[in-house]
Design a protein around this motif. Sequence first.
Motif: not given
Length: 915
Positions: A190-192, A173-174, A202-205, A183-187
């Motif tokens: 599911g962690g980031f 997930a971004a 403002l974070l967009k997921i 941005g980062v992606v989840t491992d």
Amino acid sequence: MNANKKLITLGGLLFLLGSAVAQENPVGCALTNAPFEEFVKSIERQTNFHFYYDRRHTDSLSITITAASKPLASVLRQALQGTGFDFSFFEKSIFISKNRTIYTELPVGFFDKGNAPTNNQPFDYTDYLQKEKSRRAEEMVYAIGTFTRDLTGEATLTGSVRDIQSGQAIIGAAVVEEKTGKGVVTDPLGGFTIVLPKGRHLLKIKSIGMKTTTRNVVLYSNGKLNIELEEVITPLKEVVVNSSRESTVLDTQMGVQKMDIKEMKQIPLSLGETDVLKVVTMLPGVQTVGEGTLGLNVRGGTASQNLILFNDAIVYNPSHFFGFFSTFNPDVVKSVELYKSGVTADYGGRLASVLEVQAREGNYKKLAGSGGISPVSARLTLEGPITDKTVFMIGARTTYSDWVLHQINDPSLKNTQASFYDVDASINHKINANNQIALSGYISKDHFRLNSDTAYQYSNQSATVKWRHVFNPKLFSSLIASYSGYNFEVASDKNPKTAFAMDYSIRQFNVKADFNYQYNARHALTGGVSAIRYRLSPGDLAPLGGNSLITPNQVQQENALESAAYVGDNFEVSSKLSFYAGVRYSFYQYLGAKDVLQYQEGQPRDTSTIVNSVHYGPGKTIANYGGLEPRVSARYLLNENSSIKFSYNRMRQYIQMLSNTTVISPIDIWKLSDSYIKPQVGDQVSIGYYRNLNKNLIELSIEGYYKTIQNTVDYKSGALLLLNHHIETDILNADGKAYGVEFLLKKPNGKINGWVSYTYSRSFLRTVGVTAAETINHGNYYPSNYDKPHAFNFIGNYKFSRRLNFSLNAIYSTGRPITLPIAVYNLEGADRVYYSDRNQFRIPDYLRFDLSVNVEGNHKIKKLAHSSWTFAIYNVLGRHNVYSIYFASQSTYINGYQMSIFARPIPTITYNFKF
């Protein structure tokens, strides 16, 4: 009626009058097959109204209208007539809805009994509460860390992204900061972790198959934020390779394809079951050597040059049932990532690619299940919570193909048998907020007999224990211990005097420790160490039964230890330029106990040139190899919608598969590098251009690559591979090169979705031996068995309605190279066959069309089980695609024959269910 009621009534009348007058404002419009968005812009330019609609529903809607000075409502009614769309007014807003009317005012007599308007779709209060929860989560402002008025500097935000329905971690997930685009992606859990300036953000997921959401945060200091995503409830799942702009344009990595199993289930395949590996072969740069095979040839590499991982354990044979099924149960698989280039330093051991398959954790919130039944196989998966912190999942597949084969009235299949089963199981436990442990296991077994008394069976086994520990918001680690095993057995007992059993096995024990450290906003460090212990039993032939005259024959066991240390850094130079730089050092030891033959120097290795045999005791080093494996990737943003990328990889491979065939066979054997068979070394340079078109609705990528390979394996003519005590006498070291260009155009979402890919690639080998007899094609480069210059794939889906979906595949590729007999000559009174240069000719080109129709059950939320039917036709044209060409001597002639696997259309029907 009192004064207040009179005032309310008067105000309402004035409001309705104002809306009516606004709607009567005359507008003009003349469009022919124009996109809906163009129609919207035309109306908004002429009025003060603003449109609200879901672009995913209107992306394929076109408008044809001619209207001059007509009321706005009349123009809208004319434009949308017969499209299934409706419109509603509220103040200065126009709402466009599909298959449902939005009521913006209450009609007269609404509260009178029986006069309330009805809606054809039922209202579900549980669904409403979930939507309200999601809406409030987006509107809230989350204070992260300890309050302070000093907002200078940076802070680290950590957290997890999970499915709101099942509680499962969402991989890949971004999480993107809207203003800066960082941005980062989840491992895999599911962690980031993301480092941002202190203050408001403002974070967009977003994630494939999930609804995009946002979070307003005020970052005071280091802290944690857990996020839940809702699944996109679409009537039919779309075919998506990767729907996030962040992955295609913003990521530093290149040559990576990410897939979600939910988006792969609409592709029509043989035998009616979703297959991870067959979908992978439809991506640019990935091919197979023939129909029905599962050996991946990535950018001209061999099938054994792919590192295939399932829950972090290596898979040696990824196929079932002659290659028509893969080892991966589609109901268990969660995500798939294919690395063709830009491989990070934590992966090693193979040259061509890395295919990482991850299974789902299981449903944390309720007991659930899924399964399916097709003409030849059945599957069932169960999952659910054991406690509030522990979840299990178990999935099984089996086939009843023996029964199907017995129903076919064909003498050639009289004694044919074929069957397989596999079982996946896992337990995931959250110890606390900073520790999580996962245990998983897999076992499979295949058995077949091809119209003979000889029976074959092979088996895969794997087990993994993974512990994830969070030290602090910036540092976390993973400790993985895994076991992988593969074995096959060939047996015959029809003739008691020649009855035999032969077996082969490989065992691998792996330990790996990884760490991730978010140093600051610009640097994200990764690193770790790993060790692999190999144990091979190259072959053991034994008599079967007391009357057998077979002489026992056992090849010496092989042992080796492969170790590695690696470190990498994702470095952001600026908002436009970012790098990944990593280095891996691998060290390999070939170990005893073993007797090693020695040969005359300067002479070909042959039984006639053996001069000595040296014994090495248990654990003694016989040969060792090692070296650096640098990895570099770079990305430069041309603008917010396009980028260029570059990568360089060096990879080393210390184990290779030996095979007399071009496809993966159950009796292929693996060989460790030793004193004579050197490890393979590959270098690859890649460059690519990536662009998102039409407001990110269409993704375009073009990649070019060039790679060289040292010490790849080739064979002498007539090489004997099984039960060979001196295999080095039949093996030659060769060098290779490959290059190509890959083109991909895809539309991930909408009523029409899919992708088109084209690949031009070449793959060559050069073998120069000690003597002319060992030199192939005069020492010149010749096409490898996997050289197929042209490949074209079209994957398309069309949604007729909420429950009906149509899919089409079109696949073309150049025929693979072969060596043909071109003459017969007489030598010393005996006829002999003269062959062409190796791989000088090709089998005919490959072309196939597939169709499928998917019919969903109704979408009521309160159901015992949700089901669907898939009707598919594989090879619609019934084309006789050539799998291989073989020759047989008849009298004084040699006749050639073409063999096809599927020479007619193959219809299938599959029933799938989920509860």
